[in-house]
Enzyme design. Structure first.
Site, PDB file in Angstrom:
ATOM      1  NE  ARG A  43      -4.208  -1.685   2.114  1.00 28.46           N
ATOM      2  CZ  ARG A  43      -5.278  -1.615   2.897  1.00 28.46           C
ATOM      3  NH1 ARG A  43      -5.303  -0.743   3.889  1.00 28.46           N
ATOM      4  NH2 ARG A  43      -6.309  -2.421   2.698  1.00 28.46           N
ATOM      5  CG  ASP A  84      -6.642  -2.270  -1.073  1.00 29.67           C
ATOM      6  OD1 ASP A  84      -6.487  -3.388  -0.527  1.00 29.67           O
ATOM      7  OD2 ASP A  84      -7.543  -1.484  -0.754  1.00 29.67           O
ATOM      8  CG  HIS A 164       9.484 -20.786   8.743  1.00 25.07           C
ATOM      9  ND1 HIS A 164       8.447 -20.155   9.393  1.00 25.07           N
ATOM     10  CD2 HIS A 164      10.532 -20.768   9.609  1.00 25.07           C
ATOM     11  CE1 HIS A 164       8.849 -19.771  10.589  1.00 25.07           C
ATOM     12  NE2 HIS A 164      10.101 -20.133  10.749  1.00 25.07           N
ATOM     13  CG  ASP A 221       2.457 -16.208  16.051  1.00 23.47           C
ATOM     14  OD1 ASP A 221       2.356 -15.986  14.832  1.00 23.47           O
ATOM     15  OD2 ASP A 221       3.512 -16.054  16.695  1.00 23.47           O
ATOM     16  CG  HIS A 226       5.192 -22.470  13.546  1.00 24.56           C
ATOM     17  ND1 HIS A 226       5.259 -22.565  12.173  1.00 24.56           N
ATOM     18  CD2 HIS A 226       5.364 -21.154  13.826  1.00 24.56           C
ATOM     19  CE1 HIS A 226       5.455 -21.372  11.654  1.00 24.56           C
ATOM     20  NE2 HIS A 226       5.516 -20.496  12.632  1.00 24.56           N
ATOM     21  CE  LYS A 326       5.895 -13.118  19.977  1.00 25.63           C
ATOM     22  NZ  LYS A 326       7.289 -13.162  19.516  1.00 25.63           N
TER      23      LYS A 326
END
EC number: 1.1.1.49
Length: 455
Positions: A43, A84, A164, A221, A226, A326
Site C-alpha cells: 500500500r 490494495d 517454514h 501464532d 508450527h 514470548k
C-alpha cells in the site's frame, strides 16, 4: 519452473526478515536468474527506486551473511506496484503478464478471503500457484470457507499453505533419525516413550508486531500451526515415500487421532498467560499491555501450553505437551522425547538413573541424547550427554519453500484437510478460553514463565 513471482505484503516484517533474504539465497545458489520476474506490491505510495532502496537496506540488515552480489541483484530486479490486495483492479494489474504466476500472500489471515476473491475476479493464468502464510484462517469455520474459495481459484496441488518449520534442517532430521536408524523406530511408541515436549520459548518480546500479534496470540501464532506440524512429524506412522501424498496422508492421520478435548480437559490440560514488565539481559521490557498497539481488552496471551493425547495403537498412554511463550528468560526451542525409566537398577543405592531424553534442537540446530552412565567410582551413576551439531543448511527454510513453490512441489506445504484438522484439535481450547474457563495468568518478562502448576 514458474518464472514470475508476485509478492503481496511486500513492505511487511515477513518480507523484510525472511522472504527477501530467501530470494537472495536462491540467487546466490544459482536457482534464480535474470529471467525471473519479481513484482512486489503493497500500500505504500513508492516507486521502483524507493522500494529498491528499502529492499537493499533490509537485505543488508537481515541477509548480511549472503554475498553482496546476490543481494544487489535481487534488490535491483524488483518491480514495485502500489496495490490494495482487496481491490480487484489493483490485483489484476499486479498479476498481469505472460504465463503462469506464483502469488505469495504475506498478509494477516483476516485478509486472505478477500484477497483470494480478488484473485478469482482478476483471473489467474492457467498453471498459476498461490502461497498463504500461517495461520490458515482464524478458526475451523474460517479455514473451511477459505478452502472453498481456494478450490474455485486453483487446484489443491497449486495451493501452498506454507509453514517454514517444515523446511528447517532439524525438523527434517526428526524423520531422518526415526526412519533411518534401526535402533530408534522399534522403541518409538508409548511402551518406551512417556512424554514428548514440543517447545518454542523465546526471549523475543513483541518487537513492534502488535498489529498482527495482538489479534492472534501465542495459541494461533505458534501452537495451531508450527507446533502441531512438529507433532505430526514426531508421531506419524512411517510413510511409504516422502512424496506429497504419502507424507501428507500420514500427517493427517496424526491430527485425526488427537483425542477431542472436553471442557474439563481444557481446564486441566491448557494454560495461558501474558508477560508483565521485566528485564531480559540488559533490556527493560514493558508489560505486554503497555506495548504500543496492544488492546488490553483483547486479553491476548503471550504464553500458551496444551497437553494432548493420541488415540492410536502406537501412542496411547504418551503425553504430548505443546508450549510456546514470548519474553522469557532463555530461548528454548526443541522437541524433547522423554523415554520411560528402566524397570530395575542393579546398582544398589549408588544413584538415580534419569530418564533418557532425545532432544532435537531447532535453534541453533542440533541433537542431544541425555543418558545415565557410570561415573569415576564403580557403580556410581552419573549423567552423560551426547551432542551432535548439524551442518549449516544449503538454503534457509524460506528459500527451500520458495524453491518448492516455483518448482511445484507441495510436499512441505499443508493440505486443505490437514489445515482443517489442526483447527479441529484446538477448537475446544479457543472456545474454553473465550468462555473464561482458563484464567489468564501473568509472568514477569525475563522469567521462566508462569509458575508450574501442581499436578
Amino acid at each position: 519452473m514458474i518464472g514470475r513471482l508476485v509478492l503481496f505484503g511486500a513492505t511487511g516484517d515477513l518480507t523484510a526478515r525472511y522472504l527477501l533474504p530467501a530470494l537472495a539465497a536462491l540467487r546466490s545458489a544459482g536457482h534464480l536468474g535474470d529471467r525471473t520476474q519479481l513484482t512486489c506490491a503493497s500500500r505504500e505510495d513508492w516507486d521502483d527506486g524507493q522500494y529498491r532502496e528499502w529492499a537493499a537496506a533490509q537485505l543488508g540488515r537481515h541477509g548480511g551473511h549472503l554475498p553482496a552480489g546476490a543481494r544487489d541483484a535481487v534488490a535491483a530486479s524488483v518491480r514495485y506496484l502500489r496495490a490494495d490486495v482487496t481491490d480487484p483492479a489493483d490485483v489484476a494489474a499486479a498479476i498481469a503478464g505472460d504465463g503462469p504466476v506464483a502469488v505469495y500472500l504475506a498478509l494477516p489471515p483476516a485478509v486472505f478471503p478477500r484477497a483470494v476473491t480478488c484473485l478469482h475476479q482478476a483471473g489467474l493464468p492457467a498453471g498459476s500457484r498461490i502461497v498463504l502464510e500461517k495461520p490458515f484462517g482464524e478458526d475451523l469455520a474460517g479455514a473451511r470457507e477459505l478452502n472453498r474459495l481456494l478450490g474455485r481459484l486453483v487446484p489443491e496441488q497449486a495451493v501452498f499453505r506454507v509453514d517454514h518449520f517444515l523446511a528447517m534442517t532439524t525438523v527434517q532430521n526428526v524423520l531422518g533419525s526415526r526412519l533411518a536408524n534401526r535402533m530408534l523406530e522399534p522403541i518409538w511408541n508409548s511402551t518406551h516413550i512417556a512424554e514428548v515436549e514440543i517447545v518454542w520459548d523465546e526471549t523475543l518480546a513483541l518487537e513492534g508486531r502488535a498489529g498482527y500479534y495482538d489479534r492472534v496470540g501465542a495459541l494461533k501464532d505458534m501452537v495451531q500451526n508450527h507446533l502441531l506440524q512438529l507433532l505430526c512429524l514426531v508421531a506419524m506412522e512411517p510413510p511409504i515415500t516422502l512424496g506429497e501424498r504419502d507424507l501428507r496422508d500420514r500427517k493427517v492421520d496424526v491430527l485425526r487421532s488427537v483425542r477431542t478435548l472436553t471442557e474439563d480437559d481444557v481446564v486441566r490440560r491448557t494454560r495461558r498467560a501474558r508477560y508483565l514488565p521485566g528485564r531480559i539481559g540488559d533490556l527493560d521490557i514493558p508489560g505486554y499491555t503497555e506495548e504500543e498497539g496492544v488492546s488490553p481488552r483483547r486479553r491476548t496471551e503471550t504464553f500458551a501450553e496444551v497437553e494432548l493425547e493420541l488415540e492410536s495403537w502406537r501412542w496411547a498412554g504418551t503425553t504430548f505437551r505443546l508450549r510456546s511463550g514470548k519474553a522469557l528468560g532463555r530461548d528454548r526451542k526443541e522437541v524433547a522425547v522423554r523415554f520411560r525409566s528402566v524397570p530395575h537398577l542393579p546398582f544398589g543405592h549408588s544413584g538415580e538413573a534419569l530418564p533418557n531424553v532425545l532432544r532435537f534442537h531447532l535453534e541453533p540446530e542440533g541433537l542431544t541424547l541425555d543418558l545415565t552412565g557410570i561415573g569415576a567410582h564403580a557403580h556410581q551413576l552419573t549423567a552423560l550427554s551426547l551432542t551432535a551439531r548439524m551442518e549449516p543448511p544449503g538454503l534457509p527454510a524460506y528459500g527451500r519453500l520458495l524453491l518448492d513453490v516455483l518448482h511445484g512441489d507441495p510436499a512441505l506445504s499443508i493440505r486443505g484437510d490437514e489445515a482443517e484438522e489442526a483447527w479441529r484439535v484446538l477448537e475446544p481450547v479457543l472456545s474454553g478460553w473465550a468462555a473464561g474457563l482458563v484464567p489468564l495468568e501473568e509472568y514477569p518478562a525475563g522469567s521462566a514463565g508462569p509458575p508450574p502448576r501442581r499436578r
